[in-house]
Structure formats: structure tokens, C-alpha cells
Design a protein around this motif. Structure first.
Motif, PDB file in Angstrom:
ATOM      1  N   THR A 173     -26.796  86.538 -23.148  1.00  0.00           N
ATOM      2  CA  THR A 173     -27.221  85.917 -21.897  1.00  0.00           C
ATOM      3  C   THR A 173     -26.121  85.031 -21.322  1.00  0.00           C
ATOM      4  OG1 THR A 173     -28.158  83.925 -22.920  1.00  0.00           O
ATOM      5  CG2 THR A 173     -29.584  85.867 -22.785  1.00  0.00           C
ATOM      6  N   ARG A 174     -26.370  84.557 -20.111  1.00  0.00           N
ATOM      7  CA  ARG A 174     -25.549  83.540 -19.467  1.00  0.00           C
ATOM      8  C   ARG A 174     -26.429  82.344 -19.174  1.00  0.00           C
ATOM      9  NH1 ARG A 174     -21.348  85.392 -16.395  1.00  0.00           N
ATOM     10  NH2 ARG A 174     -20.857  83.164 -16.167  1.00  0.00           N
ATOM     11  N   PRO A 175     -25.855  81.130 -19.147  1.00  0.00           N
ATOM     12  CA  PRO A 175     -26.676  79.948 -18.834  1.00  0.00           C
ATOM     13  C   PRO A 175     -27.260  80.043 -17.430  1.00  0.00           C
ATOM     14  CG  PRO A 175     -24.556  79.307 -19.752  1.00  0.00           C
ATOM     15  CD  PRO A 175     -24.459  80.769 -19.451  1.00  0.00           C
ATOM     16  N   HIS A 176     -28.438  79.465 -17.277  1.00  0.00           N
ATOM     17  CA  HIS A 176     -29.047  79.340 -15.964  1.00  0.00           C
ATOM     18  C   HIS A 176     -28.887  77.891 -15.539  1.00  0.00           C
ATOM     19  CE1 HIS A 176     -31.096  82.919 -17.654  1.00  0.00           C
ATOM     20  NE2 HIS A 176     -30.845  83.365 -16.442  1.00  0.00           N
ATOM     21  N   THR A 177     -28.000  77.651 -14.595  1.00  0.00           N
ATOM     22  CA  THR A 177     -27.649  76.291 -14.212  1.00  0.00           C
ATOM     23  C   THR A 177     -28.845  75.531 -13.661  1.00  0.00           C
ATOM     24  OG1 THR A 177     -26.396  74.970 -12.635  1.00  0.00           O
ATOM     25  CG2 THR A 177     -26.797  77.248 -12.034  1.00  0.00           C
ATOM     26  N   PRO A 178     -29.016  74.261 -14.055  1.00  0.00           N
ATOM     27  CA  PRO A 178     -30.110  73.464 -13.520  1.00  0.00           C
ATOM     28  C   PRO A 178     -30.055  73.312 -12.011  1.00  0.00           C
ATOM     29  CG  PRO A 178     -29.192  72.416 -15.479  1.00  0.00           C
ATOM     30  CD  PRO A 178     -28.287  73.562 -15.111  1.00  0.00           C
ATOM     31  N   SER A 179     -28.861  73.435 -11.424  1.00  0.00           N
ATOM     32  CA  SER A 179     -28.756  73.278  -9.977  1.00  0.00           C
ATOM     33  C   SER A 179     -29.226  74.517  -9.243  1.00  0.00           C
ATOM     34  CB  SER A 179     -27.303  72.971  -9.581  1.00  0.00           C
ATOM     35  OG  SER A 179     -26.459  74.037  -9.978  1.00  0.00           O
ATOM     36  N   ALA A 180     -29.439  75.621  -9.967  1.00  0.00           N
ATOM     37  CA  ALA A 180     -29.927  76.851  -9.338  1.00  0.00           C
ATOM     38  C   ALA A 180     -30.832  77.583 -10.310  1.00  0.00           C
ATOM     39  CB  ALA A 180     -28.758  77.738  -8.920  1.00  0.00           C
ATOM     40  N   PRO A 181     -32.000  77.011 -10.638  1.00  0.00           N
ATOM     41  CA  PRO A 181     -32.884  77.624 -11.641  1.00  0.00           C
ATOM     42  C   PRO A 181     -33.439  78.943 -11.159  1.00  0.00           C
ATOM     43  CG  PRO A 181     -34.004  75.823 -10.513  1.00  0.00           C
ATOM     44  CD  PRO A 181     -32.587  75.813 -10.043  1.00  0.00           C
ATOM     45  N   ARG A 182     -33.835  79.786 -12.114  1.00  0.00           N
ATOM     46  CA  ARG A 182     -34.393  81.084 -11.773  1.00  0.00           C
ATOM     47  C   ARG A 182     -35.765  80.943 -11.147  1.00  0.00           C
ATOM     48  NH1 ARG A 182     -35.862  84.219 -15.382  1.00  0.00           N
ATOM     49  NH2 ARG A 182     -35.195  86.227 -14.568  1.00  0.00           N
ATOM     50  N   GLY A 201     -17.135  76.579 -17.234  1.00  0.00           N
ATOM     51  CA  GLY A 201     -16.440  77.855 -17.188  1.00  0.00           C
ATOM     52  C   GLY A 201     -17.374  79.019 -17.430  1.00  0.00           C
ATOM     53  N   ASP A 202     -16.803  80.144 -17.834  1.00  0.00           N
ATOM     54  CA  ASP A 202     -17.556  81.384 -18.024  1.00  0.00           C
ATOM     55  C   ASP A 202     -18.223  81.367 -19.394  1.00  0.00           C
ATOM     56  OD1 ASP A 202     -18.540  83.951 -17.866  1.00  0.00           O
ATOM     57  OD2 ASP A 202     -16.637  84.883 -18.463  1.00  0.00           O
ATOM     58  N   VAL A 203     -19.399  80.735 -19.482  1.00  0.00           N
ATOM     59  CA  VAL A 203     -20.093  80.571 -20.753  1.00  0.00           C
ATOM     60  C   VAL A 203     -20.989  81.772 -21.021  1.00  0.00           C
ATOM     61  CG1 VAL A 203     -21.727  79.166 -22.065  1.00  0.00           C
ATOM     62  CG2 VAL A 203     -20.038  78.070 -20.575  1.00  0.00           C
ATOM     63  N   ASN A 204     -20.896  82.311 -22.230  1.00  0.00           N
ATOM     64  CA  ASN A 204     -21.726  83.424 -22.684  1.00  0.00           C
ATOM     65  C   ASN A 204     -22.418  83.025 -23.977  1.00  0.00           C
ATOM     66  OD1 ASN A 204     -20.822  86.257 -21.131  1.00  0.00           O
ATOM     67  ND2 ASN A 204     -19.291  84.657 -21.078  1.00  0.00           N
ATOM     68  N   LEU A 205     -23.610  83.590 -24.205  1.00  0.00           N
ATOM     69  CA  LEU A 205     -24.357  83.294 -25.425  1.00  0.00           C
ATOM     70  C   LEU A 205     -24.847  84.569 -26.064  1.00  0.00           C
ATOM     71  CD1 LEU A 205     -25.442  80.937 -23.129  1.00  0.00           C
ATOM     72  CD2 LEU A 205     -26.298  80.038 -25.284  1.00  0.00           C
ATOM     73  N   LEU A 206     -24.743  84.630 -27.387  1.00  0.00           N
ATOM     74  CA  LEU A 206     -25.469  85.598 -28.195  1.00  0.00           C
ATOM     75  C   LEU A 206     -26.527  84.819 -28.944  1.00  0.00           C
ATOM     76  CD1 LEU A 206     -22.698  87.944 -29.656  1.00  0.00           C
ATOM     77  CD2 LEU A 206     -24.594  88.621 -28.185  1.00  0.00           C
ATOM     78  N   LEU A 207     -27.765  85.270 -28.856  1.00  0.00           N
ATOM     79  CA  LEU A 207     -28.837  84.537 -29.510  1.00  0.00           C
ATOM     80  C   LEU A 207     -29.872  85.496 -30.074  1.00  0.00           C
ATOM     81  CD1 LEU A 207     -31.335  84.576 -27.266  1.00  0.00           C
ATOM     82  CD2 LEU A 207     -29.852  82.925 -26.167  1.00  0.00           C
ATOM     83  N   ALA A 208     -30.575  85.014 -31.081  1.00  0.00           N
ATOM     84  CA  ALA A 208     -31.604  85.814 -31.746  1.00  0.00           C
ATOM     85  C   ALA A 208     -32.834  84.958 -31.968  1.00  0.00           C
ATOM     86  CB  ALA A 208     -31.089  86.358 -33.075  1.00  0.00           C
ATOM     87  N   ALA A 219     -22.439  80.086 -28.591  1.00  0.00           N
ATOM     88  CA  ALA A 219     -21.958  80.046 -27.213  1.00  0.00           C
ATOM     89  C   ALA A 219     -20.438  80.012 -27.217  1.00  0.00           C
ATOM     90  CB  ALA A 219     -22.516  78.819 -26.494  1.00  0.00           C
ATOM     91  N   ARG A 220     -19.830  80.571 -26.183  1.00  0.00           N
ATOM     92  CA  ARG A 220     -18.378  80.555 -26.097  1.00  0.00           C
ATOM     93  C   ARG A 220     -17.935  80.700 -24.651  1.00  0.00           C
ATOM     94  NH1 ARG A 220     -15.081  84.693 -25.631  1.00  0.00           N
ATOM     95  NH2 ARG A 220     -13.676  83.774 -27.165  1.00  0.00           N
ATOM     96  N   GLN A 221     -16.688  80.318 -24.407  1.00  0.00           N
ATOM     97  CA  GLN A 221     -16.063  80.561 -23.120  1.00  0.00           C
ATOM     98  C   GLN A 221     -15.608  82.014 -23.055  1.00  0.00           C
ATOM     99  OE1 GLN A 221     -15.721  78.487 -20.638  1.00  0.00           O
ATOM    100  NE2 GLN A 221     -15.980  76.436 -21.471  1.00  0.00           N
ATOM    101  N   GLY A 222     -16.009  82.734 -22.023  1.00  0.00           N
ATOM    102  CA  GLY A 222     -15.603  84.125 -21.873  1.00  0.00           C
ATOM    103  C   GLY A 222     -16.533  85.073 -22.604  1.00  0.00           C
ATOM    104  N   ALA A 223     -16.323  86.358 -22.327  1.00  0.00           N
ATOM    105  CA  ALA A 223     -17.182  87.393 -22.906  1.00  0.00           C
ATOM    106  C   ALA A 223     -16.895  87.571 -24.394  1.00  0.00           C
ATOM    107  CB  ALA A 223     -16.958  88.714 -22.170  1.00  0.00           C
ATOM    108  N   PHE A 224     -17.900  88.025 -25.135  1.00  0.00           N
ATOM    109  CA  PHE A 224     -17.722  88.401 -26.535  1.00  0.00           C
ATOM    110  C   PHE A 224     -17.047  89.762 -26.595  1.00  0.00           C
ATOM    111  CE2 PHE A 224     -21.250  85.449 -26.629  1.00  0.00           C
ATOM    112  CZ  PHE A 224     -21.018  84.697 -27.767  1.00  0.00           C
ATOM    113  N   ASP A 225     -16.103  89.914 -27.534  1.00  0.00           N
ATOM    114  CA  ASP A 225     -15.544  91.244 -27.764  1.00  0.00           C
ATOM    115  C   ASP A 225     -16.224  91.854 -28.995  1.00  0.00           C
ATOM    116  OD1 ASP A 225     -14.359  90.044 -30.014  1.00  0.00           O
ATOM    117  OD2 ASP A 225     -12.396  89.853 -29.054  1.00  0.00           O
ATOM    118  N   MET A 226     -15.825  93.052 -29.372  1.00  0.00           N
ATOM    119  CA  MET A 226     -16.475  93.747 -30.478  1.00  0.00           C
ATOM    120  C   MET A 226     -16.415  92.955 -31.789  1.00  0.00           C
ATOM    121  SD  MET A 226     -17.998  96.804 -31.068  1.00  0.00           S
ATOM    122  CE  MET A 226     -17.238  98.028 -30.007  1.00  0.00           C
TER     123      MET A 226
END
Length: 277
Positions: A173-182, A201-208, A219-226
Motif C-alpha cells: 500500500t501507500r500512505p493515505h495523507t491526512p490532508s486528503a483522506p479517502r 517522499g515516496d513511502v511504500n508499505l508491505l503489511l500483513a 515501510a520504506r522510501q521508494g518501491a520494493f524490489d524483488m
């Protein structure tokens, strides 16, 4: 021992009693027999088991009085911003914590160590939602099959469902900013920063999400690679002493190609299915 006697035990003794009772039920002993063995009511045993299924190990710990509605947040805006930066910049072990992935408990321990403030797991969940980092209501919807994206895939040969394995629902997933909630208004939500992605920055999350409601994430900056996505699964399997059945429920379309070969095979330890529709 009666329920009244159990309530008179010390916090440590009551925690030990709850752990032993729940462990017995998990091992297959009936709740009625556990109640008889430990001298409490069957209803009490049922309540302990239900609490463990909702909260995991947190359910065993002594309860602390929570903050009343309307009281100020336990953490200042600066402390919250520091926590988000710390979570995004690395894993718990880099902070000296004995956890492979971020969990409510890991964040609670970090807060206690750094700020001397005790916050409960439900409070951690509220902060994660407030920050737009992990919205647990979306995870529950995901588990129920209401939040799905991508394209369906057939199970790969040799990737049979493992018997008696822990079932986890996984999402990128990507964060949903509080300034623009879904959904819902911005009013009454604490907006720490002008914009989550602009600041972090470009925050990405893998979660279970586990069947018991426990959340594990990175969580990390940028996309996850393989390799990074495989490392997440390695850390995830390290949390459990049995095999894992993973259901991938959400994945970014721009990284769809990774799913052709991800994850690396782990016979007898890991089975991955895709519920992307």
C-alpha cells in the motif's frame, strides 16, 4: 480458585494464568476442562481466548487506565513526526528492538523507551490511522474481500495450501495523507504536516494481517524490489513457528510484473495465493 480469587492475583501472576489457560485451549483442551483445571469459570476462559484472538500477546498484559475522551494526545506533534520518520527509515532491529517487523507492540515499546510514555496497542492503532500510515479498517475490509485490485492469477504448481498453517492477508500500500483522506472530512483530524508524501517522499508499505488481528509491516522510501519483497516474507515467517499461507489482496498495478516470479519458493514453509480481482 474462583473468578474473584483470580482478580486478587498480582498482575504478573494473572498474566501467567491467562497465558497458561489460553495455551491449553490452543493445544486442544476444551474450555470447560481448562476452566475446571484452573479454577475459573468457562465464561472467563472464553473471554481470555477471545481477547487473545483480537489482540495477541497484548491481551495478557495488565490493563492500564486509558486517557479519557477530550484529553490531549499522549504524544506531541514533534514526537509523532519523529516516530513516523523512524518507522519509514528502517526496521525495529535498527532501533535496538527485538522485533523483525513493525507491530503495535514494537511501536509501543519504542515510545516507552524514547519518551517514557506508556501507550496501549489500541492507541498505537489510532496514531497509525491518524498518520495515514496503516489504516486497520482498510485491512479488515481487505481480509473480507472488499478491497481488491489487479488481475486474478491461477495458483502455481507446487504451491499447495499448507495444512495447519497460519493464514495472513498481505498488501502493498501507500500512505493515505491526512490532508486528503479517502473518506470523511479533514475536521478534527490532527494534520501534523502539510502533506505526507511531500514531506516523507515516496513511502511504500508491505503489511500483513493475521487471523487474530495482528499487523506486521515494513515501510520504506521508494518501491520494493524483488529481494526486498522476499526479505519481508523471510521476516514474516520468522515471526511464527509454523508454515504460512499468504493471501495477497492488494498490489500496485505498476509493479504487477513482479508477481510473475515473486515470491521465491519455500516448500513446506510458505504458500502464496493471489486474491486480486
Amino acid at each position: 480458585m474462583t473468578d474473584r480469587d483470580a482478580r486478587s492475583l498480582s498482575a504478573d501472576a494473572l498474566e501467567a494464568l491467562r497465558r497458561r489457560a489460553v495455551a491449553a485451549v490452543e493445544a486442544g483442551v476444551t474450555r470447560a476442562e481448562v476452566a475446571r483445571l484452573f479454577g475459573v469459570s468457562r465464561k472467563t476462559v472464553g473471554a481470555w481466548v477471545a481477547a487473545y484472538q483480537r489482540q495477541g500477546d497484548e491481551a495478557f498484559r495488565p490493563r492500564r487506565r486509558g486517557r479519557r475522551p477530550g484529553e490531549q494526545f499522549a504524544l506531541t506533534a514533534g514526537q509523532q513526526a519523529w516516530l513516523v520518520r523512524t518507522i519509514v527509515s528502517g526496521l525495529p532491529e535498527q532501533c535496538g528492538l527485538p522485533h523483525r517487523l513493525w507491530t503495535r507492540q514494537a511501536i509501543s515499546e519504542l515510545v516507552r523507551r524514547e519518551f517514557g510514555i506508556v501507550i496501549s496497542s489500541p492507541t498505537v492503532s489510532q496514531y497509525l490511522t491518524r498518520w495515514g500510515l496503516v489504516e486497520e479498517h482498510r485491512l479488515l475490509d481487505m481480509r473480507r474481500g472488499r478491497v481488491l485490485s489487479g488481475r486474478p492469477r491461477e495458483p502455481r504448481p507446487g504451491n499447495e495450501w499448507l495444512p495447519d498453517a497460519e493464514v495472513l492477508w498481505l498488501a502493498w500500500t501507500r500512505p493515505h495523507t491526512p490532508s486528503a483522506p479517502r473518506r470523511g472530512p479533514v475536521r478534527d483530524r490532527q494534520n501534523l504536516l502539510t502533506g505526507f508524501r511531500d514531506y516523507y517522499g515516496d513511502v511504500n508499505l508491505l503489511l500483513a494481517l493475521s487471523h487474530r488481528g495482528m499487523v506486521f509491516f515494513q515501510a520504506r522510501q521508494g518501491a520494493f524490489d524483488m529481494p526486498q519483497a522476499n526479505e519481508f516474507l523471510t521476516r514474516l515467517t520468522g515471526q511464527f513457528n509454523r508454515g504460512l499461507n499468504i493471501v495477497v489482496c492488494e498490489w500496485p498495478a505498476e509493479h504487477d510484473g513482479m508477481l510473475r516470479t515473486w515470491p521465491e519458493p519455500r516448500p513446506g514453509r510458505l504458500s502464496v495465493r493471489f486474491a486480486l480481482g
